[in-house]
Enzyme design. Structure first.
Site, PDB file in Angstrom:
ATOM      1  CG  ASP A   1       7.382  40.375   2.435  1.00  0.00           C
ATOM      2  OD1 ASP A   1       6.733  41.089   1.764  1.00  0.00           O
ATOM      3  OD2 ASP A   1       7.708  40.722   3.803  1.00  0.00           O
TER       4      ASP A   1
ATOM      5  CG  ASP B   1      11.729  50.505   3.499  1.00  0.00           C
ATOM      6  OD1 ASP B   1      10.512  50.373   3.865  1.00  0.00           O
ATOM      7  OD2 ASP B   1      12.285  50.082   2.716  1.00  0.00           O
TER       8      ASP B   1
END
Length: 240
Positions: free
Chosen positions: A8, A129
């Protein structure tokens, strides 16, 4: 089942967030390309990349770091975050990404997902998500009323390569994945499903592997950086 080590990216660094909160970022490596090379050396088959700044900005922000990763490794990589138009999709695939992940636009512009999946077979995934079963968009900052499974079903005939399903409440929390919700989503669609959020041990990976429905893979980040999950051991267990 494929294990996808996660990188990330925030401000050019390799970080992990807690439940998607940008303020709760822990820097694990200031050289993302070196981190990617280390994952490859440990034997991974894929990499999962996220441009965190891009997810909020709506356009690529950590492009230089992603390009450095692509130059450093030969294993395929998928990228999500800030990819919201066809030009950006084409640009990333031209740079060597194996797969782009479309999240926010899957809710806001589903026709773009369909067009991209037709134009680039096998190279477009949908990122779903969810917080309490409801889809969140724009870097998880905006909650919608869309159910995760309903969104997945909208793309059942679109030809997308995979769905990356993230339980936001589990992400980075080292509390285990939401096996039940992930399995339920995988049962509802024929699209391959990749589990994300909360994978913190070998037992978690085994639970996902043995959840009763075949998953394409699982993503892990913090557990690999913290040493709670040994990448080589995990790969051997999943391949075995």
């Amino acid at each position: 089942m494929i294990l996808y080590p996660a990188i990330d990216l925030k401000d050019g660094q390799c970080v992990r967030l807690l439940r998607g909160e940008m303020e709760a970022a822990t820097v694990f490596n200031d050289d993302p390309a070196a981190q990617a090379a280390a994952f490859q050396a440990a034997g991974c088959d894929w990499l999962h990349l996220v441009d965190l700044n891009g997810a909020f900005a709506g356009e690529p922000v950590n492009a230089a770091a992603v390009e450095a990763i692509l130059a450093a490794v030969s294993v395929p990589a998928q990228l999500g975050g800030g990819i919201r138009d066809m030009a950006t999709i084409e640009a990333w695939l031209d740079k060597g990404l194996a797969r782009v992940i479309l999240g926010t636009v899957a809710v806001e512009d589903p026709d773009l997902v369909r067009d991209a999946a037709r134009a680039f077979p096998g190279q477009v995934a949908v990122g779903i998500d969810a917080r309490d079963g409801k889809v969140a968009t724009r870097g998880w900052a905006e909650k919608t009323d869309v159910e995760a499974t309903d969104l997945a079903l909208r793309f059942e005939d679109a030809g997308v390569a995979a769905i990356i399903y993230t339980d936001i409440q589990r992400d980075g929390a080292m509390q285990g994945p939401n096996v039940e919700a992930t399995a339920a989503l995988a049962r509802a669609v024929s699209i391959p499903v990749i589990a994300s959020g909360g994978v913190s041990s070998l037992d978690d990976l085994i639970a996902l592997r043995d959840c009763g429905v075949a998953l394409d893979g699982a993503i892990s980040g913090r557990a690999l950086y913290d040493g709670a999950l040994d990448l080589g051991q995990a790969l051997a267990a999943l391949r075995g």
